[in-house]
Design a protein around this motif. Structure first.
Motif, PDB file in Angstrom:
ATOM      1  N   ILE A   1       0.836  -1.123  -0.052  1.00 31.47           N
ATOM      2  CA  ILE A   1      -0.050  -0.111  -0.062  1.00 31.47           C
ATOM      3  C   ILE A   1       0.975   1.263  -0.050  1.00 31.47           C
ATOM      4  CG2 ILE A   1      -1.684   1.129   1.294  1.00 31.47           C
ATOM      5  CD1 ILE A   1      -2.773  -1.333   2.106  1.00 31.47           C
ATOM      6  N   LYS A   2       1.991   1.234   0.709  1.00 29.65           N
ATOM      7  CA  LYS A   2       2.927   2.425   0.749  1.00 29.65           C
ATOM      8  C   LYS A   2       3.390   2.554  -0.649  1.00 29.65           C
ATOM      9  CE  LYS A   2       6.585   4.029   3.877  1.00 29.65           C
ATOM     10  NZ  LYS A   2       7.141   3.937   4.828  1.00 29.65           N
TER      11      LYS A   2
ATOM     12  N   ASN B   1       0.780   4.050  -2.976  1.00 28.94           N
ATOM     13  CA  ASN B   1       0.579   5.632  -2.419  1.00 28.94           C
ATOM     14  C   ASN B   1       1.729   6.558  -3.137  1.00 28.94           C
ATOM     15  OD1 ASN B   1      -1.603   5.182  -1.295  1.00 28.94           O
ATOM     16  ND2 ASN B   1      -0.890   5.065   0.952  1.00 28.94           N
ATOM     17  N   LYS B   2       3.057   5.904  -3.159  1.00 27.90           N
ATOM     18  CA  LYS B   2       4.423   6.657  -3.342  1.00 27.90           C
ATOM     19  C   LYS B   2       4.267   7.048  -4.866  1.00 27.90           C
ATOM     20  CE  LYS B   2       8.206   4.675  -3.890  1.00 27.90           C
ATOM     21  NZ  LYS B   2       9.603   3.978  -3.388  1.00 27.90           N
TER      22      LYS B   2
ATOM     23  N   LEU C   1       1.201   6.597  -6.799  1.00 28.24           N
ATOM     24  CA  LEU C   1       0.050   7.538  -7.255  1.00 28.24           C
ATOM     25  C   LEU C   1       0.613   8.919  -7.003  1.00 28.24           C
ATOM     26  CD1 LEU C   1      -2.630   5.545  -5.808  1.00 28.24           C
ATOM     27  CD2 LEU C   1      -2.229   6.316  -8.515  1.00 28.24           C
ATOM     28  N   TYR C   2       1.337   9.181  -5.922  1.00 28.73           N
ATOM     29  CA  TYR C   2       1.569  10.503  -5.454  1.00 28.73           C
ATOM     30  C   TYR C   2       2.540  11.150  -6.504  1.00 28.73           C
ATOM     31  CZ  TYR C   2       4.183  14.369  -3.014  1.00 28.73           C
ATOM     32  OH  TYR C   2       4.454  15.593  -2.852  1.00 28.73           O
TER      33      TYR C   2
ATOM     34  N   GLY D   1      -1.261  13.904   1.873  1.00 25.01           N
ATOM     35  CA  GLY D   1      -1.103  12.337   1.161  1.00 25.01           C
ATOM     36  C   GLY D   1      -1.800  12.515  -0.213  1.00 25.01           C
ATOM     37  N   VAL D   2      -1.751  11.238  -0.680  1.00 31.43           N
ATOM     38  CA  VAL D   2      -2.441  11.011  -1.727  1.00 31.43           C
ATOM     39  C   VAL D   2      -4.085  11.135  -1.811  1.00 31.43           C
ATOM     40  CG1 VAL D   2      -2.649   9.364  -3.854  1.00 31.43           C
ATOM     41  CG2 VAL D   2      -0.514   9.673  -2.820  1.00 31.43           C
ATOM     42  N   TRP D   3      -4.563  10.327  -0.917  1.00 36.14           N
ATOM     43  CA  TRP D   3      -6.028  10.234  -0.950  1.00 36.14           C
ATOM     44  C   TRP D   3      -6.667  11.321  -0.611  1.00 36.14           C
ATOM     45  CZ3 TRP D   3      -6.882   6.466  -3.718  1.00 36.14           C
ATOM     46  CH2 TRP D   3      -6.089   5.471  -3.934  1.00 36.14           C
TER      47      TRP D   3
ATOM     48  N   SER E   1      -6.054  14.365  -2.932  1.00 36.50           N
ATOM     49  CA  SER E   1      -6.651  14.227  -4.142  1.00 36.50           C
ATOM     50  C   SER E   1      -8.094  14.693  -4.057  1.00 36.50           C
ATOM     51  CB  SER E   1      -6.470  13.017  -4.760  1.00 36.50           C
ATOM     52  OG  SER E   1      -5.355  12.558  -4.939  1.00 36.50           O
TER      53      SER E   1
END
Length: 124
Positions: free
Chosen positions: A5-6, A9-10, A12-13, A53-55, A58
């Motif tokens: 998951i990390k 996220n990286k 996607l960021y 963060g990403v979620w 966004s």
């Protein structure tokens, strides 16, 4: 599982951030300046990604883009500052008297709004 998951996220960021930079460098100079807010939506998105963060970043960016239309609002709209958790520590009367004697009676809030804002601005 957490590592997976990390990693997602990286990436996607990096993907969203590079899309914002691409928009700022390539697409935005072609279009006329018509942003209704300060900071611009792309700068808002970069800051929201860095702070939340990403979620959540966004989600904030999508809400901002949804508000940015001729019938929407205008003006100054900064990214909301993330809330910090405060940790209180009991100080006895004897200890507070010793602190006053040493000249340490000035309250310094390292978790206050201005301190957190300065820290978050260093991250962007």
């Amino acid at each position: 599982m957490y590592f997976f998951i990390k990693t997602i996220n990286k990436y996607l960021y990096k993907l969203i951030y590079s899309f914002i930079v691409f928009y700022q460098k390539i697409i935005s100079p072609i279009l006329p300046a018509r942003c209704r807010y300060y900071p611009t939506c792309s700068n808002y998105g970069k800051q929201a990604l860095a702070w939340y963060g990403v979620w959540n970043g966004s989600l904030l960016l999508l809400k901002r883009i949804g508000r940015c239309h001729p019938l929407g609002g205008h003006g100054i709209d900064f990214v909301p500052l993330p809330l910090a958790s405060y940790h209180y520590q009991h100080v006895s009367l004897i200890m507070s008297a010793c602190m006053k004697a040493q000249g340490l009676y000035v309250y310094r809030d390292n978790n206050g709004y201005v301190a957190r804002l300065n820290h978050m601005m260093k991250l962007t």
